[in-house]
Design an enzyme around this catalytic site. Structure first.
Site, PDB file in Angstrom:
ATOM      1  N   HIS A 198       0.812  -1.220   0.000  1.00 34.88           N
ATOM      2  CA  HIS A 198       0.000   0.000   0.000  1.00 34.88           C
ATOM      3  C   HIS A 198       0.843   1.266   0.000  1.00 34.88           C
ATOM      4  O   HIS A 198       0.432   2.307  -0.500  1.00 34.88           O
ATOM      5  CB  HIS A 198      -1.043  -0.050   1.106  1.00 34.88           C
ATOM      6  N   GLU A 443     -10.878 -10.505  -5.768  1.00 33.50           N
ATOM      7  CA  GLU A 443      -9.461 -10.483  -5.407  1.00 33.50           C
ATOM      8  C   GLU A 443      -9.060 -11.691  -4.569  1.00 33.50           C
ATOM      9  O   GLU A 443      -7.918 -11.834  -4.172  1.00 33.50           O
ATOM     10  CB  GLU A 443      -9.091  -9.175  -4.708  1.00 33.50           C
ATOM     11  N   ASP A 467      -4.354  -8.111  -4.883  1.00 33.92           N
ATOM     12  CA  ASP A 467      -4.645  -9.181  -3.936  1.00 33.92           C
ATOM     13  C   ASP A 467      -4.869 -10.505  -4.647  1.00 33.92           C
ATOM     14  O   ASP A 467      -4.521 -11.557  -4.120  1.00 33.92           O
ATOM     15  CB  ASP A 467      -5.873  -8.822  -3.076  1.00 33.92           C
ATOM     16  N   CYS A 514      -9.125  -2.815 -11.247  1.00 39.19           N
ATOM     17  CA  CYS A 514      -8.659  -1.633 -10.529  1.00 39.19           C
ATOM     18  C   CYS A 514      -7.341  -1.894  -9.799  1.00 39.19           C
ATOM     19  O   CYS A 514      -6.827  -1.032  -9.108  1.00 39.19           O
ATOM     20  CB  CYS A 514      -9.716  -1.113  -9.560  1.00 39.19           C
TER      21      CYS A 514
HETATM   22  C1  PEP Z   1      -6.224  -4.854  -5.338  1.00 42.65           C
HETATM   23  O1  PEP Z   1      -6.111  -5.695  -4.444  1.00 42.65           O
HETATM   24  O2  PEP Z   1      -5.817  -5.029  -6.500  1.00 42.65           O
HETATM   25  C2  PEP Z   1      -6.847  -3.556  -5.053  1.00 42.65           C
HETATM   26  C3  PEP Z   1      -7.136  -2.716  -6.022  1.00 42.65           C
HETATM   27  O3  PEP Z   1      -7.074  -3.252  -3.744  1.00 42.65           O
HETATM   28  P1  PEP Z   1      -5.922  -2.824  -2.736  1.00 42.65           P
HETATM   29  O4  PEP Z   1      -4.663  -2.661  -3.553  1.00 42.65           O
HETATM   30  O5  PEP Z   1      -6.334  -1.574  -2.074  1.00 42.65           O
HETATM   31  O6  PEP Z   1      -5.854  -4.001  -1.823  1.00 42.65           O
HETATM   32 MG    MG Z   2      -7.185  -5.408  -2.601  1.00 44.60          MG
END
Ligand code: PEP
Ligand code: MG
Length: 588
Positions: A198, A443, A467, A514
């Site tokens: 993150h 995910e 994920d 995403c």
């Molecule tokens: C992902 O897991 O690809 C996602 C977009 O969510 P995050 O990166 O916030 O876990």
């Molecule tokens: Mg995620």
């Protein structure tokens, strides 16, 4: 000093040149930010006042000691008062504020860490243990500082010193990254982290060059060393020779010119040469990010990571944002997008985004009470958030996106909670869009494999590839030791993506991506060729992806795509992708 080069994992684009700004992990955890020039003396005064107040506190405690108190107690208070009067504690941090522009807490902790390191070298046991006294004194001062933190004037002007500073740290928590957003450092280098940790995501959304997973860079690099970050190559050059520095400056200005040119595509629709329109959306962390999303020409927000509203609230009265506070934030995002849809994701805390630091103790947090699991275990918190999202939907198109869905009952319970939130709002006469679409993030591999289980209950899907890769390949996305195993072209990932798109087509609902794959230029042709028509990414990456789409013919990609999806041979997959890319390059 001799120049040397370090290799890490690239997580962002571009080149940064600047001086190293070391962020050492401190025994005492405090806020870190740089103070603008005009506020330096006010910050010095803040620390001086805090020190004076602690002096007074110590005197009061002394005076109030009961007659029969053990004599050691008085002696300890004397030691603490002596420590506080020592220029190494009371003066040196002031110099750090003046020379490095650190905020008072950071300056104090930096100096205390320096002193602690010196104490560790002392042979005498008694003296060595005085280190604890210094830390206790510092804690007292920090307590006073923290209590006064909200009254401190913070400048909106960007400190010009930070503009050429590169933060070097063992790791930077997502919460700390949120503070750095306002400071405009020119780059980030961390020992830990993976491509889609993150922290990496936030630096990418800031459009700031960064390299993570550098091993022991924070030990090898020294404060104020000159650094070059070549973010595309994942390389950091320490103390570069003049010639290398000049070459990079040239490359940097070339990149800036290219970026400017791409800016002209803002209003051009992302349509392939054979007329297929691709919707390009932005990922945001805070409502203010909608400005950048609009500037990049995003058709909407594909992922608003709402959990960032819940982080870094140490200075605030309440641990969690209230319904009203959330509503104002979601409405600000909706209004910022001026009628374009905003997909707000429900709280995704846990794993590397703990709500508070005590949660760090959980074993295997990525497999723990995270995202929707957490929300369903805290129904009041979840309901508050759903109400706030629904209320924002009265001001423009909102979609609700739920992370980490894996079980049918999770969807059923979520839909029931949304129905309850709607009922409550109606009863209270509050407005909302009754047709708000609800979607699930795909995910967890189980969701991708068993989509027919719940797809009919949803209005849309969004694939979180970060994920999905983490859970499919069983690699912790924050652990740099296994970062080399993070492979978005693994046949298992490609097969899962294909399964999701077929299931979504059958259920006649839209599906977007995403996760990090959506903004990866290497994969734009692959994903559009596979049939994805909606990609959501950090706004900074959007113009380049758009340009790639403008130079693509979806029909011409099909033979390559078929070959890639039929193959379970990583070499064939990579070679076919490369062939598809070079065929694409000759298109225009
Ligand atoms: C992902 O897991 O690809 C996602 C977009 O969510 P995050 O990166 O916030 O876990
Ligand atoms: Mg995620």
């Amino acid at each position: 000093m001799a120049s040397f080069t370090l290799q890490g994992i690239p997580v962002s684009r571009g080149i940064a040149i600047g001086r190293a700004h070391l962020l050492r992990p401190a025994a005492l955890d405090v806020r870190h930010y740089l103070v603008a020039q005009e506020l330096v003396e006010a910050e010095v005064l803040r620390l001086q006042n805090a020190i004076t107040q602690v002096h007074k506190e110590l005197q009061t405690i002394w005076a109030d000691l009961p007659q029969d108190a053990p004599t050691e107690l008085g002696a300890f208070l004397d030691v603490h008062a002596l420590i506080l009067s020592d220029p190494m504690v009371s003066e040196a941090p002031l110099d750090i504020i003046r020379t490095r522009h650190y905020n008072a807490e950071w300056a104090l902790v930096t100096q205390v860490d320096e002193l602690s390191a010196q104490f560790d070298e002392i042979e005498d046991d008694y003296l060595r243990e005085r280190k604890a006294d210094i830390q206790q004194v510092a804690e007292r001062v920090l307590k006073v500082l923290t209590d006064s933190a909200d009254t401190v004037p913070r400048s909106d002007s960007i400190d010009e010193r930070s503009a050429n500073m590169i933060v070097v740290a063992r790791d930077i928590s997502p919460a700390d990254m949120m503070q750095f957003r306002d400071v405009a450092f020119s780059g980030f280098v961390t020992d830990e982290g993976g491509q889609n940790s993150h922290t990496a995501i936030v630096s990418r959304s800031l459009g700031i060059p960064a390299v993570v997973g550098m091993g022991n860079a924070s030990q090898l690099i020294e404060q104020d060393d000159w650094l070059i970050i070549d973010s595309d190559a994942g390389v950091v050059i320490v103390a570069p020779p003049t010639l290398v520095l000049e070459q990079y400056r040239e490359r940097q200005s070339l990149l800036q010119k290219q970026r400017k040119k791409l800016g002209k595509l803002k209003k051009t629709p992302a349509v392939t040469q054979d007329g297929v329109e691709i919707t390009l959306l932005a990922n945001i962390e805070l409502p203010a990010d909608t400005t950048q999303a609009m500037e990049a020409g995003a058709s909407g927000v594909g992922l608003f990571r709402s959990e960032f509203l819940f982080m870094e609230r140490s200075g605030q009265a309440h641990r969690l944002p209230s319904e009203e506070e959330q509503f104002l934030a979601y409405r600000a995002a909706v209004q910022g997008m001026k009628g374009r849809p905003v997909t707000i994701r429900t709280l995704d805390v846990g794993a590397d985004k703990p709500l508070d630091t005590t949660e760090h103790n959980i074993l295997n947090p990525a497999l723990g009470l995270r995202a929707i699991r957490y929300c369903l275990s805290e129904p009041q918190l979840f309901l508050t958030q759903l109400r706030a999202m629904l209320r924002a939907s009265a001001f423009g198109p909102v979609k609700i996106l739920v992370p980490m869905m894996a079980h049918n009952f999770e969807i059923e319970q979520t839909l029931a909670m949304i129905a309850q939130a709607k009922q409550e709002l109606s009863a209270e006469g509050k407005e909302f869009d009754p047709e708000v679409p609800v979607g699930a993030m795909i995910e967890v591999p189980a969701a991708a494999l068993a989509l027919p289980m719940f797809v009919k209950k949803l209005d849309f899907l969004s694939i979180g590839t970060n994920d999905l890769i983490q859970y499919t390949l069983a690699i912790d996305r924050t652990d740099h030791e296994v970062a080399h195993l993070y492979d978005d072209l693994h046949p298992a990932i490609l097969q899962l993506l294909q399964m999701v798109i077929s299931a979504a087509e059958k259920a006649e609902i839209p599906v977007s991506i995403c996760g990090g794959m959506a903004g990866d230029l290497r994969l734009t042709r692959l994903l559009t060729g596979m049939g994805f028509r909606e990609l959501s990414m950090p706004a900074a990456l959007l113009p380049e992806v758009k340009q790639a789409i403008l130079n693509t013919r979806i029909d011409a990609l099909q033979p390559h795509i078929k070959k890639i999806l039929r193959s379970y041979d990583p070499v064939v997959i990579r070679e076919t992708l490369a062939a598809m890319e070079s065929a694409g390059q000759t298109l225009h």
